[in-house]
Design a protein around this motif. Sequence first.
Motif, short mmCIF file in Angstrom:
data_model
loop_
_atom_site.label_atom_id
_atom_site.label_comp_id
_atom_site.label_asym_id
_atom_site.label_seq_id
_atom_site.Cartn_x
_atom_site.Cartn_y
_atom_site.Cartn_z
N GLY A 1 0.82 -1.21 0.00
CA GLY A 1 0.00 0.00 0.00
C GLY A 1 0.85 1.26 0.00
O GLY A 1 0.53 2.24 -0.69
N MET A 2 1.95 1.25 0.74
CA MET A 2 2.86 2.40 0.75
C MET A 2 3.51 2.60 -0.62
O MET A 2 3.82 3.72 -1.02
N ALA A 3 3.72 1.48 -1.34
CA ALA A 3 4.35 1.54 -2.66
C ALA A 3 3.39 2.02 -3.75
O ALA A 3 3.80 2.23 -4.89
N GLY A 4 2.10 2.15 -3.42
CA GLY A 4 1.16 2.70 -4.40
C GLY A 4 -0.03 1.83 -4.73
O GLY A 4 -0.92 2.27 -5.46
N MET A 5 -0.09 0.60 -4.24
CA MET A 5 -1.27 -0.24 -4.49
C MET A 5 -2.47 0.41 -3.80
O MET A 5 -2.42 0.67 -2.60
N PHE B 1 -5.55 0.64 0.58
CA PHE B 1 -5.88 1.16 1.90
C PHE B 1 -7.34 1.60 1.83
O PHE B 1 -7.99 1.46 0.79
N SER B 2 -7.87 2.15 2.90
CA SER B 2 -9.30 2.45 2.95
C SER B 2 -9.74 3.27 1.75
O SER B 2 -9.09 4.23 1.35
N ALA B 3 -10.83 2.81 1.15
CA ALA B 3 -11.48 3.47 0.01
C ALA B 3 -10.54 3.69 -1.17
O ALA B 3 -10.63 4.68 -1.87
N GLY B 4 -9.61 2.78 -1.39
CA GLY B 4 -8.74 2.84 -2.55
C GLY B 4 -7.57 3.80 -2.44
O GLY B 4 -6.94 4.13 -3.44
N SER B 5 -7.25 4.24 -1.24
CA SER B 5 -6.10 5.13 -1.08
C SER B 5 -4.81 4.32 -0.99
O SER B 5 -4.83 3.09 -0.85
N SER B 6 -3.68 5.00 -1.09
CA SER B 6 -2.38 4.34 -0.98
C SER B 6 -1.35 5.36 -0.53
O SER B 6 -1.65 6.54 -0.41
N GLY B 7 -0.16 4.88 -0.29
CA GLY B 7 0.95 5.73 0.09
C GLY B 7 1.05 5.92 1.60
O GLY B 7 0.09 5.71 2.32
N PRO B 8 2.26 6.30 2.04
CA PRO B 8 2.43 6.55 3.48
C PRO B 8 1.81 7.89 3.85
O PRO B 8 1.57 8.74 3.01
#
Length: 194
Positions: free
Chosen positions: A83-87, A90-97
Amino acid sequence: MSTAAAAPRTGAVLADLLPASRTRDIALVLGGAALTGLAAQIAVPVPGSPVPVTGQTFAALLVGTALGARRGFLSLALYTLVGMAGMPWFSAGSSGPGGASFGYVLGMLLAATVVGALARRGGDRSALPTAGTMVIGSAVIYAVGVPYLALSTGMAPGAAVAAGLVPFLLGDALKAALAMGALPAAWKLLGNKG
């Protein structure tokens, strides 16, 4: 001859009932990360809070409990890193740190480990211990998520508790009730083979 079911072996989690292999462990870790990512897409905004109600906390606690501490940690670490790498999972299609709710993701990583360790000690075999395991796991998530929310948004601690904890308590009680039925039922269904 006794017809009573064998008592569950301490130290086993549900995943241990599958034939042991490296392939099994890899599949379980990947599956746990994917389940958490899918469950995170169930997201309902909470008025007044930057944190939505999601299915990911429930998935993270189930993954940790069913897979055990090591595999649960690896599943949530994979979920977090990807998820941090961009997939966008995360909640509701978010990503990144970063972001207001990223602390909850970090808390889920720790919580999966804690509930996995409790499950190895029988914390998922009957209703009350399962409820206790889920409450402890949720508390771990909030212990990381709420302070992170306060720091990332500049909220005062009381405001962070009001926005990042209080609105979620009823949902957490429902998730614990679901787990109280599902996990002990899974052990019973499998004949306490652990």
